[in-house]
Design a protein around this motif. Structure first.
Motif, PDB file in Angstrom:
ATOM      1  N   ARG A 158       0.865  -1.179   0.000  1.00 26.14           N
ATOM      2  CA  ARG A 158       0.000   0.000   0.000  1.00 26.14           C
ATOM      3  C   ARG A 158       0.896   1.220   0.000  1.00 26.14           C
ATOM      4  O   ARG A 158       1.624   1.467   0.955  1.00 26.14           O
ATOM      5  CB  ARG A 158      -0.918  -0.008   1.220  1.00 26.14           C
ATOM      6  CG  ARG A 158      -1.917  -1.161   1.171  1.00 26.14           C
ATOM      7  CD  ARG A 158      -2.983  -1.025   2.220  1.00 26.14           C
ATOM      8  NE  ARG A 158      -3.799  -2.230   2.293  1.00 26.14           N
ATOM      9  CZ  ARG A 158      -4.250  -2.753   3.431  1.00 26.14           C
ATOM     10  NH1 ARG A 158      -3.959  -2.180   4.588  1.00 26.14           N
ATOM     11  NH2 ARG A 158      -4.994  -3.841   3.422  1.00 26.14           N
ATOM     12  N   CYS A 239      -3.091   4.406  -2.113  1.00 26.30           N
ATOM     13  CA  CYS A 239      -3.303   5.553  -1.220  1.00 26.30           C
ATOM     14  C   CYS A 239      -3.615   5.143   0.212  1.00 26.30           C
ATOM     15  O   CYS A 239      -4.765   5.192   0.642  1.00 26.30           O
ATOM     16  CB  CYS A 239      -4.417   6.440  -1.786  1.00 26.30           C
ATOM     17  SG  CYS A 239      -4.726   7.906  -0.792  1.00 26.30           S
ATOM     18  N   MET A 241      -3.446   6.319   3.706  1.00 23.92           N
ATOM     19  CA  MET A 241      -3.248   7.613   4.355  1.00 23.92           C
ATOM     20  C   MET A 241      -2.318   7.534   5.560  1.00 23.92           C
ATOM     21  O   MET A 241      -1.816   8.548   6.038  1.00 23.92           O
ATOM     22  CB  MET A 241      -4.598   8.210   4.766  1.00 23.92           C
ATOM     23  CG  MET A 241      -5.454   8.649   3.598  1.00 23.92           C
ATOM     24  SD  MET A 241      -4.599   9.807   2.483  1.00 23.92           S
ATOM     25  CE  MET A 241      -4.404  11.232   3.578  1.00 23.92           C
ATOM     26  N   TYR A 242      -2.097   6.338   6.047  1.00 26.80           N
ATOM     27  CA  TYR A 242      -1.277   6.183   7.256  1.00 26.80           C
ATOM     28  C   TYR A 242       0.170   5.830   6.951  1.00 26.80           C
ATOM     29  O   TYR A 242       0.962   5.653   7.878  1.00 26.80           O
ATOM     30  CB  TYR A 242      -1.884   5.122   8.166  1.00 26.80           C
ATOM     31  CG  TYR A 242      -2.073   3.783   7.488  1.00 26.80           C
ATOM     32  CD1 TYR A 242      -3.268   3.474   6.851  1.00 26.80           C
ATOM     33  CD2 TYR A 242      -1.063   2.846   7.469  1.00 26.80           C
ATOM     34  CE1 TYR A 242      -3.436   2.255   6.213  1.00 26.80           C
ATOM     35  CE2 TYR A 242      -1.227   1.629   6.847  1.00 26.80           C
ATOM     36  CZ  TYR A 242      -2.417   1.348   6.218  1.00 26.80           C
ATOM     37  OH  TYR A 242      -2.586   0.134   5.585  1.00 26.80           O
TER      38      TYR A 242
ATOM     39  N   PHE B 251      -9.499  -1.565   5.444  1.00 27.87           N
ATOM     40  CA  PHE B 251      -8.700  -0.466   4.904  1.00 27.87           C
ATOM     41  C   PHE B 251      -9.632   0.437   4.124  1.00 27.87           C
ATOM     42  O   PHE B 251     -10.435  -0.040   3.318  1.00 27.87           O
ATOM     43  CB  PHE B 251      -7.627  -1.046   3.979  1.00 27.87           C
ATOM     44  CG  PHE B 251      -6.897  -0.014   3.174  1.00 27.87           C
ATOM     45  CD1 PHE B 251      -5.777   0.615   3.703  1.00 27.87           C
ATOM     46  CD2 PHE B 251      -7.320   0.336   1.902  1.00 27.87           C
ATOM     47  CE1 PHE B 251      -5.086   1.573   2.959  1.00 27.87           C
ATOM     48  CE2 PHE B 251      -6.641   1.293   1.156  1.00 27.87           C
ATOM     49  CZ  PHE B 251      -5.521   1.916   1.686  1.00 27.87           C
ATOM     50  N   SER B 253     -10.471   4.752   2.562  1.00 28.96           N
ATOM     51  CA  SER B 253      -9.903   5.935   1.915  1.00 28.96           C
ATOM     52  C   SER B 253      -9.163   6.836   2.893  1.00 28.96           C
ATOM     53  O   SER B 253      -8.314   7.629   2.496  1.00 28.96           O
ATOM     54  CB  SER B 253     -11.015   6.724   1.217  1.00 28.96           C
ATOM     55  OG  SER B 253     -12.025   7.048   2.164  1.00 28.96           O
ATOM     56  N   GLY B 254      -9.467   6.696   4.194  1.00 34.89           N
ATOM     57  CA  GLY B 254      -8.819   7.573   5.164  1.00 34.89           C
ATOM     58  C   GLY B 254      -7.908   6.868   6.151  1.00 34.89           C
ATOM     59  O   GLY B 254      -7.221   7.521   6.929  1.00 34.89           O
ATOM     60  N   GLY B 255      -7.898   5.545   6.136  1.00 33.01           N
ATOM     61  CA  GLY B 255      -7.071   4.835   7.105  1.00 33.01           C
ATOM     62  C   GLY B 255      -7.431   3.367   7.191  1.00 33.01           C
ATOM     63  O   GLY B 255      -7.976   2.795   6.241  1.00 33.01           O
ATOM     64  N   MET B 256      -7.144   2.776   8.318  1.00 34.75           N
ATOM     65  CA  MET B 256      -7.361   1.331   8.465  1.00 34.75           C
ATOM     66  C   MET B 256      -7.636   1.009   9.924  1.00 34.75           C
ATOM     67  O   MET B 256      -7.117   1.670  10.818  1.00 34.75           O
ATOM     68  CB  MET B 256      -6.108   0.576   8.003  1.00 34.75           C
ATOM     69  CG  MET B 256      -6.134  -0.919   8.282  1.00 34.75           C
ATOM     70  SD  MET B 256      -4.749  -1.846   7.511  1.00 34.75           S
ATOM     71  CE  MET B 256      -3.366  -1.265   8.475  1.00 34.75           C
TER      72      MET B 256
ATOM     73  N   ARG D 268      -6.384  -1.585  16.394  1.00 32.62           N
ATOM     74  CA  ARG D 268      -5.429  -0.529  16.079  1.00 32.62           C
ATOM     75  C   ARG D 268      -6.037   0.328  14.979  1.00 32.62           C
ATOM     76  O   ARG D 268      -6.569  -0.200  13.991  1.00 32.62           O
ATOM     77  CB  ARG D 268      -4.106  -1.103  15.548  1.00 32.62           C
ATOM     78  CG  ARG D 268      -3.355  -1.979  16.526  1.00 32.62           C
ATOM     79  CD  ARG D 268      -2.715  -1.183  17.664  1.00 32.62           C
ATOM     80  NE  ARG D 268      -2.163  -2.079  18.672  1.00 32.62           N
ATOM     81  CZ  ARG D 268      -2.850  -2.579  19.709  1.00 32.62           C
ATOM     82  NH1 ARG D 268      -4.105  -2.256  19.913  1.00 32.62           N
ATOM     83  NH2 ARG D 268      -2.253  -3.380  20.570  1.00 32.62           N
ATOM     84  N   LEU D 269      -5.933   1.631  15.162  1.00 30.61           N
ATOM     85  CA  LEU D 269      -6.403   2.569  14.149  1.00 30.61           C
ATOM     86  C   LEU D 269      -5.197   3.186  13.464  1.00 30.61           C
ATOM     87  O   LEU D 269      -4.305   3.722  14.118  1.00 30.61           O
ATOM     88  CB  LEU D 269      -7.251   3.667  14.811  1.00 30.61           C
ATOM     89  CG  LEU D 269      -7.689   4.802  13.887  1.00 30.61           C
ATOM     90  CD1 LEU D 269      -8.670   4.300  12.825  1.00 30.61           C
ATOM     91  CD2 LEU D 269      -8.331   5.928  14.687  1.00 30.61           C
ATOM     92  N   PHE D 270      -5.185   3.100  12.146  1.00 28.96           N
ATOM     93  CA  PHE D 270      -4.097   3.659  11.348  1.00 28.96           C
ATOM     94  C   PHE D 270      -4.671   4.827  10.554  1.00 28.96           C
ATOM     95  O   PHE D 270      -5.575   4.629   9.734  1.00 28.96           O
ATOM     96  CB  PHE D 270      -3.573   2.622  10.351  1.00 28.96           C
ATOM     97  CG  PHE D 270      -3.026   1.357  10.969  1.00 28.96           C
ATOM     98  CD1 PHE D 270      -3.860   0.456  11.609  1.00 28.96           C
ATOM     99  CD2 PHE D 270      -1.680   1.044  10.884  1.00 28.96           C
ATOM    100  CE1 PHE D 270      -3.369  -0.725  12.162  1.00 28.96           C
ATOM    101  CE2 PHE D 270      -1.172  -0.124  11.429  1.00 28.96           C
ATOM    102  CZ  PHE D 270      -2.025  -1.004  12.070  1.00 28.96           C
ATOM    103  N   ASP D 271      -4.169   6.017  10.808  1.00 26.55           N
ATOM    104  CA  ASP D 271      -4.651   7.135   9.994  1.00 26.55           C
ATOM    105  C   ASP D 271      -3.521   8.120   9.755  1.00 26.55           C
ATOM    106  O   ASP D 271      -2.359   7.806  10.014  1.00 26.55           O
ATOM    107  CB  ASP D 271      -5.897   7.780  10.617  1.00 26.55           C
ATOM    108  CG  ASP D 271      -5.605   8.430  11.950  1.00 26.55           C
ATOM    109  OD1 ASP D 271      -4.414   8.611  12.293  1.00 26.55           O
ATOM    110  OD2 ASP D 271      -6.566   8.762  12.652  1.00 26.55           O
ATOM    111  N   LYS D 272      -3.857   9.289   9.256  1.00 27.45           N
ATOM    112  CA  LYS D 272      -2.780  10.203   8.855  1.00 27.45           C
ATOM    113  C   LYS D 272      -1.852  10.580  10.011  1.00 27.45           C
ATOM    114  O   LYS D 272      -0.726  11.031   9.798  1.00 27.45           O
ATOM    115  CB  LYS D 272      -3.353  11.436   8.162  1.00 27.45           C
ATOM    116  CG  LYS D 272      -4.172  12.322   9.063  1.00 27.45           C
ATOM    117  CD  LYS D 272      -4.729  13.513   8.301  1.00 27.45           C
ATOM    118  CE  LYS D 272      -5.748  14.243   9.160  1.00 27.45           C
ATOM    119  NZ  LYS D 272      -5.343  14.442  10.580  1.00 27.45           N
TER     120      LYS D 272
END
Lengths: 338, 338, 338, 338
Positions: A158, A239, A241-242, B251, B253-256, D268-272
């Motif tokens: 990714r 894409c 984002m993380y 997963f 568009s903004g994260g996972m 777990r949260l994966f983001d920007k």
């Protein structure tokens, strides 16, 4: 080659990854020297040469290949030029490190392999993931029989978001030819006693749905069946984002190995919002050691005159076979026998 | 129902999971009482009743349904009996908790839903994974918009090894009807605004290859495409030597979000062999809280007279649709449109 | 110095860590060159010089300092020789990288600082932990105000076992002078706005209790109080059977950072014994990047003519003050005011 | 007691933790019944009794003890009342679960132990951490010889912030008597073959420095030396902004165990912003299973007539000895021999 003499390397292609490889040779490898750079874009080679204190720069590959003290080349041009340049370099008797994909057709793959073979030059392909510490430990565990026979495999790529490229400038099928080709090599490498027999792929434009009807794909899921019954899933998206998320998983009759972590270090921050970690945002940061080790291994191969540990033209052809089957699978909406 | 009166529950099926549910009602829920147990196997109901201090035990379901103080039943028989017993219990006016799969055909699913509806009784289905802390936090993050629109999903079930069951006694397609049905519900639940449109499944006997030609499957990989473009992979295997491994990943568009960890606690042992952790070895240990919360929620629904938070007959039907498409996909070696 | 000219480095001390630093200069830094090695042990300097293709080797430091093309030296002798050699090198006008501890007395520390200052040469000390990715991210979080004011700190060093050294050959107080000195620097660096005011130390011989009555210590715990009220604990042990364990933790009014993980990579092996990871077994593996970055920074400082980011002689003196207080605390069994 | 009869429990003290224990008996234990509640605060007992459907409520303990069907009591009053009520309950022949600290002086501890002994009633103390899954796995690993002989131990308690209590209402030394008493028990329990011989404590008001001169402490670090040479550090703070942080670590001659994780689940949260996890914010959430298991064990002990697995009055006295030594150490600024 004399042991104490540096291996003289020429870089072909001064784009993003080419520049990074050039920097690796110039600054991170001490028994190699970057002696020449070629790139057709006006000023590109000269600019990078200035930055890295490299004496010779060219706009024409033939000129670079004519450099009097060149042992090896790194090919990092756009993918569609790889095979022709590779053949040209082989004919000039240079050892070759070629970025993936080595070729876009099986005919070209065969042509590249034949050219290197008849010239007697080492040919290594840029599947850098094999050099990552976690992935190489995973492969060692598999080789050591720690997980038994592989049954279910997963590999994913990714790329870090936001996605800023222009889809119109990205060749069709790039997600298979250039992105998932890494995962295909990884899966073949982590399942060493099996051969792929069937491929099913789905692909879509979820990041840029406005380009879906133009043949652009930014998301894909591939299922590969092997002759030992094992089943692999490869997955890509342009894409995340993380960050830059690369993972592998091999489940077998005796256990499992997992590899890859988007978290950048062992630092953890605990605050009112919970526990958090920073992430890898660029391939060249995440895999700096793998990228360096890959070229260090190539330099050793150049000295030795043959590839002993890195991926070869055959490996590139094997991964390409799967990419081509994916393209056919998406086009025909069917499972493709290999 | 009066608020302070316990909900009186009858258990139908005193096998492994039935006994566990019975124990949950008898020992882990304080506002429910286990008042009756039925199982056709000689001595099974009576044995469990003795162990749990339950007064009434039967070999016939009809007798249990005739118990004078019964508010609700838990159906935990072999899967092929679920629908008929469910209809019978609905006609007797009992609230129903039915283990998965609620039905093996869409006709039966519709029959079950209709029976509960016309009897006006709550009908909850045993998709316990929704009650696990990690999965429910994951769903909350998705609902909160933390990962944007789901694009790639994964759900897997790996039962703990060694595999000791007799494949000859396991009905064909169990891996879809009984194992992956959990993953199908999980994926539908974690992708709340999308509808599945196409299913492709592959299945094999890798754990017991000697039963491969008898229609037995212990390993399967399923790809599901949704109408919003998202793609899910579900995966199952009957023999994970390292424990009971249940995981999910969404997963977007903004994260996972990722959910599930086979490690049993935060204890880590560091010794000359490295760092290690113990693992969950049984579903009833790993999900004891989820299993309890699921029945606590059912008890609340019984008091209230309707299901407000748990999976319903419709959810069971939706998951079944995917299982049926998988069976068709494996049989026809083709992608199946829903 | 001209930007393109390599910094010429002389190595003084060809023992374990000296050889490693020599290898770093020769093979992992491309803008530095290892031009000379000195070691009094017969054959030591010459042997390493042969291995690293270094032209000049000596048994006498004065000879090395007289080398015509020497910009800088790395001092990696036994600790008791550090100060005198440092002063000698400063007087010869060489930039100095000195391994910890720079000195064993405050007088020597002051003498070293004064010598470098009057010679106008950069002086950097080998507190490599500052260059580790996790520790530097932790410091950045603290600098960014993410954890508020530090209140409770922890730093530990556990050397990998089994312990094979001869306690009779280890100078007394080595655990403070040479091991915990790293933790003292780390704690001071991670608590940048505070000054230590009181130290209490306990030490024992738990790994080799047979040497307890000979003044040998292999285990120690130190408590440091700072003028802002914060309290730090430093801890060391010479025999961690599971590997080379280096960790830090800073808890503050707004949160916490933790740093360090003995696990070597993200690879996890899942098998019948649970989940396991391999560990770091050697400082030079765990911190290869930190060690390299530290010398790269020194090389930059040599070019620039001053230390801007690395630990200086003052930092070495500050850490030494705590080590000396520990020794006094253990000897007098009392808290020692600084 | 008859096996099928519920154990009848009376709750003394309807504050925060008392209410939680009452709820555990009433709702989370099925073989115990909460039959009476006493609390001197007007309406407190009656209010909780209404909420939990308990018939009898009192403002006077003597009245509760006179309840005709009472097998056992839970003492959850403010700490200073524990001993007298415990003695009163013992004299009334009730089995006793007493919250920590059982006593504030050794005389009171002895008085409590003697009262229970002469009445022949089981006496269990509320060191709930022993019942946590991770801590009990850690103890099992130690018992199994997996880490050799303990050498360095750590236990910490950090209460979740923000700190909203009024320091003026918190008795002096609460951090030792009520908070660190948990850590003292944990350290003694995890070092089962050793006896503490010396204690050094430092304490300060870092969360509320405005109360520092009023004898209030919200931060403390304690060093304990044991007769086998091992050294333990206990640490507490009243305001961890990231949650309720309870951890333990035991390092020994053969390895290490670590226990405790402030992260609430495997989600777990994966983001920007990176990778993040939610945390435990309340003891009664984090340890709901430990708290429940502790009372379940007590109920079993009541049936059996003796404590076989839980912490006893002697354990409470041992932990108290360390708390008292801490107080003396802070007061006299000295190490205290036990």
């Amino acid at each position: 080659m004399p042991k104490n003499k540096a291996v003289n390397v020429g870089l072909i292609g001064a784009g993003r990854i080419g520049s990074f490889h050039g920097e690796t040779v110039a600054r991170r490898l001490v028994d190699a020297e970057l002696v020449a750079i070629a790139d057709p874009a006006p000023g590109a080679a000269a600019g990078l040469a200035g930055k890295l204190a490299v004496e010779s720069s060219y706009t024409d590959v033939a000129d670079l290949l004519a450099h009097p003290n060149l042992d090896a080349v790194i090919i990092a041009t756009p993918a569609r030029f790889h095979t022709n340049i590779l053949v040209q370099a082989a004919e000039a008797g240079k050892a070759i490190f070629c970025e993936k994909p080595m070729a876009l057709t099986l005919e070209d793959a065969d042509r590249a392999i034949a050219a290197a073979r008849s010239a007697g030059v080492p040919l290594q392909v840029g599947f850098n993931r094999r050099w990552d510490q976690a992935f190489s430990e995973g492969r060692a565990a598999i080789d050591g029989g720690r997980i038994g026979t592989p049954q279910l495999l997963r590999s994913l790529t990714r790329d870090p978001g936001p996605f800023g490229a222009d889809p119109a400038k990205i060749p069709q099928w790039t997600i298979f030819y250039e992105t998932l080709i890494h995962d295909f090599d990884t899966l073949l490498w982590l399942n060493p006693n099996a051969k792929p027999v069937e491929v099913t792929a789905v692909a879509d434009a979820l990041v840029r749905p406005d380009f879906a009807d133009k043949g652009f794909h930014d998301t894909a899921v591939v299922t590969i069946r092997f002759d030992n019954g094992s089943i692999a899933v490869a997955e890509a998206n342009f894409c995340a984002m993380y960050g830059y998320d690369i993972r592998g998983e091999v489940f077998g009759s005796g256990g499992m190995v997992t590899m890859g972590d988007v978290r950048r270090s062992s630092m953890r921050l605990f605050d009112k919002d919970g526990v958090s970690s920073e992430t890898w945002r660029r391939d060249t940061d995440h895999f700096v050691h793998g990228y360096t080790a890959q070229l260090a291994s190539f330099v050793t191969a150049v000295r030795r005159g043959e590839i002993t540990e890195g991926p070869t033209g055959i490996d590139a052809r094997n991964a390409l076979s799967i990419a081509l089957a994916c393209i056919e699978s998406v086009s025909r909406k069917a499972a493709i026998a290999l």
